[in-house]
Design a protein around this motif. Structure first.
Motif, mmCIF file in Angstrom:
data_model
loop_
_atom_site.group_PDB
_atom_site.id
_atom_site.type_symbol
_atom_site.label_atom_id
_atom_site.label_comp_id
_atom_site.label_asym_id
_atom_site.label_seq_id
_atom_site.Cartn_x
_atom_site.Cartn_y
_atom_site.Cartn_z
ATOM 1 N N LEU A 109 6.172 12.348 3.344
ATOM 2 C CA LEU A 109 5.720 11.180 4.116
ATOM 3 C C LEU A 109 4.222 11.262 4.414
ATOM 4 O O LEU A 109 3.492 10.272 4.293
ATOM 5 N N ALA A 110 3.776 12.469 4.794
ATOM 6 C CA ALA A 110 2.349 12.642 5.094
ATOM 7 C C ALA A 110 1.511 12.365 3.844
ATOM 8 O O ALA A 110 0.462 11.714 3.909
ATOM 9 N N PHE A 143 8.700 15.562 5.652
ATOM 10 C CA PHE A 143 7.445 15.152 6.286
ATOM 11 C C PHE A 143 6.238 15.458 5.388
ATOM 12 O O PHE A 143 5.214 14.774 5.478
ATOM 13 N N VAL A 191 0.806 -1.221 0.000
ATOM 14 C CA VAL A 191 0.000 0.000 0.000
ATOM 15 C C VAL A 191 0.846 1.281 0.000
ATOM 16 O O VAL A 191 0.297 2.378 -0.067
ATOM 17 N N MET A 192 2.169 1.130 0.085
ATOM 18 C CA MET A 192 3.025 2.322 0.117
ATOM 19 C C MET A 192 3.944 2.441 -1.106
ATOM 20 O O MET A 192 4.478 3.519 -1.372
ATOM 21 N N HIS A 193 4.140 1.346 -1.823
ATOM 22 C CA HIS A 193 5.081 1.352 -2.942
ATOM 23 C C HIS A 193 4.702 2.420 -3.969
ATOM 24 O O HIS A 193 3.532 2.555 -4.336
ATOM 25 N N TRP A 243 5.581 8.289 -0.083
ATOM 26 C CA TRP A 243 6.318 7.761 1.067
ATOM 27 C C TRP A 243 7.770 7.478 0.674
ATOM 28 O O TRP A 243 8.688 7.677 1.470
ATOM 29 N N THR A 247 4.309 5.445 -3.733
ATOM 30 C CA THR A 247 3.616 6.642 -3.260
ATOM 31 C C THR A 247 4.706 7.639 -2.850
ATOM 32 O O THR A 247 5.910 7.332 -2.911
ATOM 33 N N HIS A 263 1.347 8.636 3.124
ATOM 34 C CA HIS A 263 0.465 7.844 3.988
ATOM 35 C C HIS A 263 -1.008 8.019 3.610
ATOM 36 O O HIS A 263 -1.833 7.200 3.979
ATOM 37 N N VAL A 264 -1.316 9.092 2.830
ATOM 38 C CA VAL A 264 -2.683 9.178 2.292
ATOM 39 C C VAL A 264 -2.721 8.764 0.817
ATOM 40 O O VAL A 264 -3.626 9.130 0.071
ATOM 41 N N SER A 265 -1.701 8.012 0.394
ATOM 42 C CA SER A 265 -1.665 7.350 -0.926
ATOM 43 C C SER A 265 -1.475 8.290 -2.111
ATOM 44 O O SER A 265 -1.886 7.970 -3.227
ATOM 45 N N VAL A 266 -0.832 9.427 -1.910
ATOM 46 C CA VAL A 266 -0.526 10.292 -3.056
ATOM 47 C C VAL A 266 0.600 9.629 -3.857
ATOM 48 O O VAL A 266 1.652 9.318 -3.305
ATOM 49 N N PRO A 267 0.390 9.395 -5.151
ATOM 50 C CA PRO A 267 1.417 8.711 -5.941
ATOM 51 C C PRO A 267 2.644 9.595 -6.149
ATOM 52 O O PRO A 267 2.548 10.822 -6.138
#
Lengths: 183, 494
Positions: free
Chosen positions: B433-434, B430, B371-373, B377, B375, B437-441
């Motif tokens: 990262l933020a 941050f 779910v993070m790849h 993140w 993104t 965590h809400v799935s922004v590609p």
């Protein structure tokens, strides 16, 4: 709590802990050296050993709990019971063999790329990623997911594939399972 | 005790060495600032504060990625050279050749991107370079890859020279790495940490660069002979082996500055331990086999490789936490530390490295990666340890060098510049990262309205980082072009 929220909290706590440790040492750093370092060194070695052991135990526990059962579905053959959706990534559009699936029954997305590498990411109704896999030419990745909520879901490309990458989206519907009388 | 001298005599640069070192440092700073401006442009475009056509956005993205990876590699190789030459006889002409190859490679890459329109990202994932949808030609893609090859040749020459020089002094690479003390025996405390780290980097990054050369040559052949098709998964494996290795080598070269400089500013010895030697020996293996964590969403990968990717991701973090960061903190604790700019930057680099790998390690878990790849993140964690970690290591050396020539190594500008850089850096990472965590590609030229607040906060962070970086650059370049101090004034400071 969804995975992303857990990850976010763990990260904030982890980075915060690192920051506090550094601040503590920085505050202490200006103090004059301790004249007899022997007990200090012995203490540091014990601390280092315990710190190392704690991290090893934590790492093994996390690895074990996150790898069993293995989070990726078997790639050997199509699932005989799942609803099959063939998904093909093209520059810059998704081709889905069906755009309606039923909630409560596993769905298998058989994903490949027709031209270049793409990333097949399913976004839920809260705009968060539910699951993803790569769409690679010459390979088919089988992504299995069971939807619990009816509604409209989106697919976005998460592997950079050229000029139209950001516009490569698709939608599909998840409908309630009428026979079972539940979503 | 020479190790505790602030500016030991054997670190003094000869006239020719100064010229080459200054070229490395000044070029690296200039390119880094330029590439940061590219990054700021991208973040502002995503936040809709400025309008950038997608075609230009992806060209900037390609130049930013390729340029940053190469330039931070160049700057950290200057760190390795600066300290390693005290212990072994390095060939200055080869160090200069690395610079020349880098410049030629950079020109090829910039021409392929901004003249040829190549926008295949720094990872140039096959078969994208030959599937541009008429946006760039095969020649532009080949020129980009030729640029990489030129840079790789320069680094390979540098590493081969380093290995030759270390073998001449220590007999073989195993002895240079300190392997004979792994299982017992009294460790020779005069054996330099710099030699241990340099040996590990020279071995592993040579292998990484060779993997990169194989994939680049295969891709170039494919451009001109399309009938010779490639296996996309094999190419991806080689690309990430090379890419992961190269950027990690930058960290391992940069950390030499920590080993060398920290005890001088803390005034406390930083002894060699068996744990230290084990960690570097283990890292040598782990850094080469950890790369499958970049391919966790390629379900066609053998399962054992993905499991290995996750477990080695966890293990690779252990030496960092338990040895280098812990060792650095123990060294600083109750030391009567002299808080001059190099010391501040060294400690910042340790924080950036340690804190940055927290989100990185978590993302190395398959079920999290799902779910993070890809993104935001991902740029969040690598900017964390590159911007606040590796770059701070490199800047620490630069400030240390100008400190040997300057009466006041801590100017008022630095006292303002450093907090601005740190606050900007934390805001910038941050925001990524933020958003992740809400799935922004990641790598989207156009963002949805809901994602834009993160982009705008990130832009403000980037602006602060660039402001701090400009202060550092002006101070360092001004300091470098000054003549060396008369006599031994600087050395007396130790």
């Amino acid at each position: 709590m969804i995975v992303q929220e857990k990850v976010w909290i763990i990260t904030l706590l982890g980075v915060g802990l690192v920051a506090l440790t550094f601040l503590f040492v920085i505050v202490q750093a200006g103090k004059p050296p301790i004249s007899d370092l022997a007990p200090e060194k012995a203490h540091a070695h014990v601390l280092q050993r315990w710190w190392f052991l704690a991290l090893v135990v934590l790492g093994v526990a996390i690895a074990f709990s996150t790898l069993r059962p293995f989070p990726i579905a078997s790639q050997q053959a199509q699932s005989p019971t799942a609803q099959i959706v063939n998904a093909i990534g093209h520059q810059w559009a998704w081709e889905l063999s069906r755009r309606r699936v039923t909630a409560g029954i596993p769905v298998e997305f058989d994903v490949t790329g027709a031209d270049v590498n793409h990333g097949f990411a399913i976004y839920g109704q809260d705009s968060r990623i539910l699951a993803q896999t790569q769409a690679m030419p010459g390979y088919t990745n089988r992504l299995r997911y069971t939807f619990t909520q009816p509604g409209t879901y989106h697919v976005m490309c998460l592997e950079y594939c050229g000029l139209g990458h950001h516009g490569m989206m698709a939608t599909f519907e998840v409908v309630a399972d009428a026979q079972r009388g539940k979503p | 005790m020479s190790a505790m001298q602030l500016y030991p005599a054997n670190e003094r640069l000869t006239r020719n060495e100064r010229v080459v070192f200054n070229l490395y440092v000044i070029s690296a700073l200039a390119v880094l600032v330029l590439l940061m401006l590219f990054g700021l442009t991208m973040r502002m475009a995503q936040g809709a504060w400025i309008s950038v056509p997608p075609r230009i956005f992806y060209e900037l993205m390609t130049a930013h990625g390729a340029g940053m990876v190469g330039t931070i590699g160049l700057a950290s190789s200057a760190v390795m050279w600066f300290f390693l030459r005290k212990y072994v006889r390095l060939n200055l002409a080869i160090f200069a050749a690395n610079y020349v190859f880098f410049v030629l490679g950079a020109i090829a890459i910039l021409a392929s991107v901004f003249i040829g329109g190549f926008a295949g990202a720094w990872t140039f994932l096959y078969p994208l370079p030959v599937h541009s949808m008429t946006l760039w030609s095969g020649n532009a893609a080949a020129l980009f890859m030729l640029g990489y090859l030129l840079i790789g040749v320069g680094f390979l020459l540098f590493y081969l020279d380093a290995m030759r020089a270390m073998i001449r002094v220590y007999g073989n690479l195993g002895r240079a790495l300190g392997l004979r003390w792994l299982l017992g025996g009294e460790i020779d405390q005069s054996h330099p940490k710099t030699v241990v780290a340099s040996t590990m980097v020279a071995i592993t990054n040579s292998i990484g660069i060779l993997a990169g050369a194989v994939v680049l040559v295969m891709c170039i052949i494919n451009i001109y002979f399309p009938s010779l098709g490639l296996n996309a998964l094999l190419v991806k494996n080689l690309t990430y082996l090379f890419g992961h290795m190269f950027i990690n080598a930058s960290i391992y070269m940069g950390v030499i500055a920590v080993y060398e400089l920290l005890p001088r500013y803390s005034g406390k010895p930083y002894p060699m331990s068996r744990t230290f030697l084990w960690s570097w020996a283990a890292s040598l293996v782990m850094v080469l086999i950890v790369y499958p964590h970049h391919l966790m969403m390629d379900y066609a990968m053998p399962r054992w490789m993905l499991v290995m990717g996750q477990i080695i991701s966890y293990c690779a973090g252990l030496p960092v936490f338990t040895v280098t960061v812990y060792g650095a903190l123990a060294n600083v604790y109750h030391s009567g530390m002299r808080w001059r700019m190099p010391a501040k930057l060294v400690i910042l680099s340790m924080f950036g490295w340690a804190a940055g790998i927290v989100p990185a390690i978590i993302d190395g878990t398959i079920s999290v990666n799902e779910v993070m790849h890809n993104t935001q993140w991902v740029p969040g964690h690598f900017h964390f340890y590159l911007l606040l970690g590796v770059l701070a290591m490199v800047l620490a050396l630069m400030y240390h060098v100008i400190g040997s020539r300057d009466e006041r190594p801590d100017a008022a500008a630095d006292r303002v510049g450093l907090p601005v850089y740190i606050i900007g850096g934390l805001t910038f990472v941050f925001a990524f990262l933020a958003a992740g965590h809400v799935s922004v590609p990641r790598r989207f030229a156009v963002h949805q309205l809901a994602w834009m607040p993160y982009d705008r906060i990130g832009s403000i962070g980037a602006l602060l980082v660039i402001t701090g970086m400009l202060v550092f650059s002006v101070r360092i370049i001004t300091g470098l072009v000054k003549s060396p101090a008369e006599g031994d004034r600087a050395h007396a400071a130790g």
